[in-house]
Design a protein around this motif. Structure first.
Motif, PDB file in Angstrom:
ATOM      1  N   GLY A 143      16.422  72.842  55.466  1.00  0.00           N
ATOM      2  CA  GLY A 143      17.167  73.696  55.687  1.00  0.00           C
ATOM      3  C   GLY A 143      18.690  73.743  56.539  1.00  0.00           C
ATOM      4  O   GLY A 143      19.362  73.711  56.454  1.00  0.00           O
ATOM      5  N   GLN A 144      18.124  73.838  57.571  1.00  0.00           N
ATOM      6  CA  GLN A 144      19.317  73.484  58.909  1.00  0.00           C
ATOM      7  C   GLN A 144      20.227  72.152  58.740  1.00  0.00           C
ATOM      8  O   GLN A 144      20.751  72.341  59.255  1.00  0.00           O
ATOM      9  CB  GLN A 144      18.469  73.944  60.755  1.00  0.00           C
ATOM     10  N   ARG A 145      18.584  70.965  58.798  1.00  0.00           N
ATOM     11  CA  ARG A 145      19.411  69.587  58.851  1.00  0.00           C
ATOM     12  C   ARG A 145      20.955  69.984  57.180  1.00  0.00           C
ATOM     13  O   ARG A 145      21.539  69.139  57.679  1.00  0.00           O
ATOM     14  CB  ARG A 145      19.151  68.805  58.606  1.00  0.00           C
ATOM     15  N   TYR A 146      20.022  70.518  56.387  1.00  0.00           N
ATOM     16  CA  TYR A 146      21.517  70.888  55.447  1.00  0.00           C
ATOM     17  C   TYR A 146      22.860  71.561  55.648  1.00  0.00           C
ATOM     18  O   TYR A 146      23.439  71.153  54.981  1.00  0.00           O
ATOM     19  CB  TYR A 146      20.634  71.286  54.023  1.00  0.00           C
ATOM     20  N   LYS A 147      22.588  71.814  56.061  1.00  0.00           N
ATOM     21  CA  LYS A 147      23.754  72.906  56.333  1.00  0.00           C
ATOM     22  C   LYS A 147      25.102  71.995  57.141  1.00  0.00           C
ATOM     23  O   LYS A 147      26.286  72.796  56.944  1.00  0.00           O
ATOM     24  CB  LYS A 147      23.438  74.372  57.852  1.00  0.00           C
ATOM     25  N   LEU A 148      25.047  71.057  58.119  1.00  0.00           N
ATOM     26  CA  LEU A 148      25.347  70.286  58.679  1.00  0.00           C
ATOM     27  C   LEU A 148      26.795  69.737  57.404  1.00  0.00           C
ATOM     28  O   LEU A 148      27.657  69.893  57.471  1.00  0.00           O
ATOM     29  CB  LEU A 148      25.043  69.123  59.257  1.00  0.00           C
ATOM     30  N   ASP A 149      25.536  69.191  56.408  1.00  0.00           N
ATOM     31  CA  ASP A 149      26.411  68.239  55.064  1.00  0.00           C
ATOM     32  C   ASP A 149      26.748  69.323  54.334  1.00  0.00           C
ATOM     33  O   ASP A 149      27.822  69.413  53.819  1.00  0.00           O
ATOM     34  CB  ASP A 149      24.885  67.993  54.377  1.00  0.00           C
ATOM     35  N   GLN A 150      26.905  70.173  54.169  1.00  0.00           N
ATOM     36  CA  GLN A 150      27.167  72.033  53.431  1.00  0.00           C
ATOM     37  C   GLN A 150      28.366  71.931  53.588  1.00  0.00           C
ATOM     38  O   GLN A 150      28.951  72.361  53.611  1.00  0.00           O
ATOM     39  CB  GLN A 150      25.826  73.104  53.335  1.00  0.00           C
ATOM     40  N   CYS A 151      28.592  72.061  54.782  1.00  0.00           N
ATOM     41  CA  CYS A 151      29.540  72.437  55.906  1.00  0.00           C
ATOM     42  C   CYS A 151      30.660  71.580  55.755  1.00  0.00           C
ATOM     43  O   CYS A 151      32.017  71.600  55.781  1.00  0.00           O
ATOM     44  CB  CYS A 151      29.705  72.754  57.457  1.00  0.00           C
ATOM     45  N   LEU A 152      30.349  70.436  56.093  1.00  0.00           N
ATOM     46  CA  LEU A 152      31.388  68.872  55.633  1.00  0.00           C
ATOM     47  C   LEU A 152      32.008  68.978  54.311  1.00  0.00           C
ATOM     48  O   LEU A 152      33.073  68.883  53.772  1.00  0.00           O
ATOM     49  CB  LEU A 152      30.760  67.966  55.676  1.00  0.00           C
ATOM     50  N   GLN A 153      30.816  69.870  53.068  1.00  0.00           N
ATOM     51  CA  GLN A 153      31.926  70.188  51.937  1.00  0.00           C
ATOM     52  C   GLN A 153      32.727  71.224  51.864  1.00  0.00           C
ATOM     53  O   GLN A 153      33.365  70.881  50.693  1.00  0.00           O
ATOM     54  CB  GLN A 153      30.557  69.935  50.939  1.00  0.00           C
ATOM     55  N   GLU A 154      32.069  71.892  52.539  1.00  0.00           N
ATOM     56  CA  GLU A 154      32.438  72.905  52.597  1.00  0.00           C
ATOM     57  C   GLU A 154      34.663  73.042  52.885  1.00  0.00           C
ATOM     58  O   GLU A 154      35.721  72.828  52.535  1.00  0.00           O
ATOM     59  CB  GLU A 154      32.556  74.600  52.970  1.00  0.00           C
ATOM     60  N   ASP A 155      34.510  71.790  53.677  1.00  0.00           N
ATOM     61  CA  ASP A 155      35.406  71.881  54.536  1.00  0.00           C
ATOM     62  C   ASP A 155      36.368  70.719  54.090  1.00  0.00           C
ATOM     63  O   ASP A 155      37.562  70.377  54.095  1.00  0.00           O
ATOM     64  CB  ASP A 155      35.276  71.448  56.535  1.00  0.00           C
ATOM     65  N   PHE A 156      36.153  69.531  53.674  1.00  0.00           N
ATOM     66  CA  PHE A 156      36.547  68.645  53.187  1.00  0.00           C
ATOM     67  C   PHE A 156      36.108  68.296  51.876  1.00  0.00           C
ATOM     68  O   PHE A 156      35.166  67.752  51.195  1.00  0.00           O
ATOM     69  CB  PHE A 156      35.883  67.049  53.977  1.00  0.00           C
TER      70      PHE A 156
END
Length: 282
Positions: free
Chosen positions: A212-225
């Protein structure tokens, strides 16, 4: 005796007359190191970057040491500079110092006196204003450090911002350092999955990361880009893979780089990839 009271603010406690900490660069993701100094050992001290260097040439000086975001006065007689308006078009021509516009971004084209070569320095600058008639610039990004596996082109400083935002969602974690790899560099070891990013991070405060923590980075990138999110939704870019490396990994990487240049945030050499892979602990 002072060390016995902890290391927060230790520099100013040991040298109370110290006025500033001078650093070589604070561009892009290099700010990670400055932030670490401000929060711990050098707490309470201003950090000052006096000069702007590019492609081995000294180009400008920072006349505003008390301001947190460095700005540099370009010095006309130190090297010959031209500027390519961003975004560049096929018919774009370079402009000179006297033709720059405040607020606009330009790619730096440099002719250094020593070698007398003309090249794109791979640096993008923003004109922040003028000191008398001379341009004052802010460093925006290094073009070579953008992540792009499908033409999405995520700049270094914006990726770093997304990464720091994700780390802020992991309780107790502090980002020490990081590098990225585009999956094409992995060759056959990347498998048959879609092109993706591999990210290697060194953290303090965490020894492992949950899925779940690892996915947070991918999620943040999707939100920002939004472009990255679109490619992820269509499956043309695969899930980001996050690796945790052990303490000292980036010291070894710097030693392998063999020069004091700023840390590359996107590795392009297989030998450097193999080195950082050998330090993965999770």
């Amino acid at each position: 005796a002072e060390c016995a009271h902890g290391f927060e603010g230790i520099v100013l406690r040991l040298w109370p007359q110290l006025e500033a900490v001078v650093v070589g660069t604070v561009h892009g993701a290099e700010r990670l190191y400055c932030d670490a100094l401000r929060q711990a050992d050098c707490k309470g001290l201003p950090i000052y970057c006096p000069f702007y260097w590019a492609a081995g040439a000294l180009l400008g000086v920072n006349l505003w040491p008390k301001e947190p975001a460095p700005r540099f006065l370009l010095c006309p007689d130190w090297a010959f500079c031209e500027f390519l308006p961003c975004p560049a078009k096929e018919d774009s021509r370079t402009v000179l110092l006297g033709e720059l516009w405040e607020g606009r971004e330009y790619g730096l084209v440099l002719t250094a006196r020593l070698g007398e070569y003309r090249c794109r320095a791979g640096e993008v600058l923003r004109v922040a204003g003028f000191h008398r008639q001379c341009p004052v610039v802010e460093h925006v990004r290094r073009e070579s450090q953008a992540l792009s596996v499908r033409g999405e082109s995520i700049p270094e400083e914006r990726f770093c911002w997304s990464l720091c935002r994700a780390v802020g969602l992991w309780p107790g974690a502090r980002l020490v350092d990081y590098v990225c790899v585009e999956s094409a560099l992995l060759g056959a070891s990347s498998g048959a999955c879609a092109p993706h990013y591999e990210v290697f991070v060194e953290l303090q405060g965490l020894r492992d990361l949950s899925e779940g923590q690892r996915y947070k980075l991918d999620q943040c990138l999707q939100e920002d880009f939004p472009v990255y999110k679109s490619f992820r939704f269509k499956g043309s870019i695969g899930p980001l893979r996050l690796h945790l490396v052990g303490a000292g990994a980036f010291a070894r990487l710097r030693e392998a780089l063999g020069s004091p240049r700023p840390m590359p945030r996107v590795l392009r050499e297989e030998r450097l990839l193999h080195l950082i892979q050998s330090t993965v602990i999770s």
